[in-house]
Design an enzyme around this catalytic site. Structure first.
Site, short mmCIF file in Angstrom:
data_model
loop_
_atom_site.label_atom_id
_atom_site.label_comp_id
_atom_site.label_asym_id
_atom_site.label_seq_id
_atom_site.Cartn_x
_atom_site.Cartn_y
_atom_site.Cartn_z
N HIS A 169 0.85 -1.20 0.00
CA HIS A 169 0.00 0.00 0.00
C HIS A 169 0.88 1.24 0.00
O HIS A 169 1.76 1.37 0.84
CB HIS A 169 -0.90 0.02 1.24
CG HIS A 169 -2.13 -0.81 1.07
ND1 HIS A 169 -3.27 -0.64 1.82
CD2 HIS A 169 -2.40 -1.81 0.20
CE1 HIS A 169 -4.19 -1.51 1.43
NE2 HIS A 169 -3.68 -2.23 0.46
N TYR B 192 -9.38 5.68 6.99
CA TYR B 192 -9.54 6.08 8.40
C TYR B 192 -10.54 7.23 8.41
O TYR B 192 -10.26 8.29 7.84
CB TYR B 192 -8.22 6.57 8.99
CG TYR B 192 -7.20 5.47 9.26
CD1 TYR B 192 -6.41 4.96 8.24
CD2 TYR B 192 -7.03 4.97 10.55
CE1 TYR B 192 -5.47 3.96 8.50
CE2 TYR B 192 -6.08 3.97 10.82
CZ TYR B 192 -5.32 3.47 9.78
OH TYR B 192 -4.38 2.50 10.04
N TYR C 161 3.58 6.74 10.13
CA TYR C 161 2.81 5.56 9.73
C TYR C 161 3.72 4.49 9.13
O TYR C 161 3.58 3.30 9.40
CB TYR C 161 1.71 5.94 8.73
CG TYR C 161 0.61 4.90 8.63
CD1 TYR C 161 -0.58 5.05 9.32
CD2 TYR C 161 0.78 3.75 7.87
CE1 TYR C 161 -1.58 4.10 9.27
CE2 TYR C 161 -0.22 2.79 7.78
CZ TYR C 161 -1.40 2.97 8.49
OH TYR C 161 -2.38 2.01 8.42
N LYS D 131 0.63 -0.07 14.96
CA LYS D 131 2.03 -0.17 15.37
C LYS D 131 2.38 -1.41 16.19
O LYS D 131 3.56 -1.73 16.35
CB LYS D 131 2.42 1.07 16.20
CG LYS D 131 2.52 2.32 15.39
CD LYS D 131 3.78 2.32 14.55
CE LYS D 131 3.73 3.36 13.46
NZ LYS D 131 3.95 2.84 12.12
N PRO E 215 -4.79 0.61 18.63
CA PRO E 215 -4.57 0.06 17.29
C PRO E 215 -4.64 1.07 16.14
O PRO E 215 -4.33 0.73 15.01
CB PRO E 215 -5.70 -0.97 17.15
CG PRO E 215 -6.76 -0.51 18.10
CD PRO E 215 -6.05 0.17 19.23
C1 PHB Z 1 -6.21 -4.17 10.35
O1 PHB Z 1 -6.16 -4.42 9.13
O2 PHB Z 1 -6.61 -5.01 11.17
C2 PHB Z 1 -5.81 -2.84 10.85
C3 PHB Z 1 -5.28 -1.92 9.96
C4 PHB Z 1 -4.90 -0.66 10.42
C5 PHB Z 1 -5.05 -0.35 11.75
C6 PHB Z 1 -5.57 -1.27 12.64
C7 PHB Z 1 -5.95 -2.52 12.20
O3 PHB Z 1 -4.70 0.90 12.19
#
Ligand code: PHB
Length: 381
Positions: A72, A194, A375, A287, A283
């Site tokens: 990505h 997000y 990130y 990280k 989450p």
């Molecule tokens: C996930 O794909 O489970 C996932 C992705 C990004 C995050 C948290 C969980 O910030």
């Protein structure tokens, strides 16, 4: 110098450490209290930083990752009903990979068993002594004792090793949780979304081109049965606008707590802590697994240095070496969390601050760059 390491926990931290030690010619035994099926099925996050991918490649553990991982190059931040892309590659030269933690675990278990190295499932660690280092456990209904030179606690936030390091723990809780679902349907978007919404945060991730992973902010204490499928789809549709979720069969539904904590020391004599046993991040910054991989990379280098030179200097510096990255990740994850979630008693003033923060993050190039560096894990430390 020759020595043996007892590793408690066969999650990604313990298994990767075992792999790195084996590549350096250092013996280890991995103890896991669950069975293999449980460990291989447990759903966790799915984002690997470039540095984590590099570590797995160098450890000869990236064959499936290189075939099935999805690179990505950016993410979408949604607020006020509009999407704003953050281009990681353009801003940092680095990308991230979608590859589920559970797949990393499966790959490392398969390699360890193929190498015929000791990995004990359903070995319940009952107590640990440090002087001398010994792991007392039950296996096949019998009590056993394993003597070694060092012990590494990779047994997570609920494990038995963490309390053997008597350092203060700095922590914070959040007034919300995540409801996570796994869906048989193509992802909402080709990159992660997000979303800030007045209804609460939502995150659209994926596991493969045909499996989506989605999260909704929910109140603490929520149980999954209060979220029937139609309620989930309606909330996701509202919160992810302008993106539209692809509906499909929901194959897993669970509630995740949001926590942040850091133990101020990650070592005590011959015992070292790595991953969630030492620190938890919320989450939102993806990280957790990456920090665990970094901890064990530092630890494996320190053990390798000891075996080659007889000097414990890198082991002695383990906590200090790791804490800088841990606090950077903690700051980033906490900032993302508070920028994107709606607190139960949030005022309009606070919502406007969040919207301004999001606008600034997506329009001021140095601020966008800062998000991209954090990130992708490429911030100078
Ligand atoms: C996930 O794909 O489970 C996932 C992705 C990004 C995050 C948290 C969980 O910030």
């Amino acid at each position: 110098m020759s020595f043996t390491v007892g590793i408690v926990g066969a999650g990604p931290a313990g298994l990767l450490l075992g792999r790195l030690l084996h590549r350096a010619g250092i013996d280890s035994v991995v103890f896991e209290n669950r069975d293999r099926d449980y460990v291989e099925q447990r759903q966790r996050a799915g984002i690997l930083e470039q540095g984590t991918v590099n570590t797995l490649r160098a450890a000869g553990a990236a064959d499936r990752l290189d075939r099935l991982g999805i690179p990505h190059d950016g993410i979408d931040l949604v607020y006020d009903g509009a999407a704003h892309r953050v281009d990681f590659v353009e801003l940092t030269g680095a990308r991230v990979w979608i590859y589920a933690q559970t797949e990393v675990v499966k790959d490392l278990i398969a390699l360890r068993l193929a190498d015929d190295l000791p990995l004990l499932f359903e070995a319940e660690v009952q107590s640990i002594t440090l002087d001398p280092p010994m792991i007392h456990y039950r296996h096949d209904g019998q009590p056993h004792t394993f003597s070694c030179d060092y012990i590494v606690g990779c047994d997570g936030f609920h494990g038995v090793t963490r309390d053997l390091v008597p350092a203060p723990v700095l922590s914070r809780s959040f007034p919300y949780s995540w409801l996570g679902i796994l869906v048989d349907a193509p992802p909402v978007h080709h990159e992660l979304v997000y979303a800030h919404s007045r209804h609460g945060f939502a995150l659209a991730s994926m596991r493969s081109p045909t499996i989506s992973r989605l999260y909704l902010q929910v109140p603490n204490g929520t149980t999954p049965d209060t979220w029937p499928d139609d309620r989930i789809w309606s909330e996701l549709t509202t919160r992810l606008t302008p993106h539209t979720p692809n509906e499909g069969r929901i194959t897993a539904k669970s509630v995740l707590p949001m926590r942040a904590s850091v133990r101020q020391s990650m070592q005590q004599g011959p015992l070292f802590l790595a991953g969630d046993a030492a620190h938890i991040v919320p989450p939102t910054g993806a990280k957790g697994l990456n920090l665990a991989a970094h901890d064990v990379t530092v630890l494996a280098e320190a053990f390798t240095h000891l075996s080659q030179t007889g000097s414990p200097e890198l082991l002695d510096a383990y906590t200090e070496t790791c804490l800088r990255r841990i606090w950077r990740a903690q700051h980033f994850s906490n900032t993302m969390t508070t920028m994107l979630h709606i607190s139960p008693d949030q005022t309009e003033f606070e919502t406007q601050l969040q919207l301004s923060h999001l606008h600034h993050t997506t329009t001021s190039p140095p601020t966008t760059q800062s998000l991209a560096e954090n990130y992708t894990g490429t911030t100078p430390l």
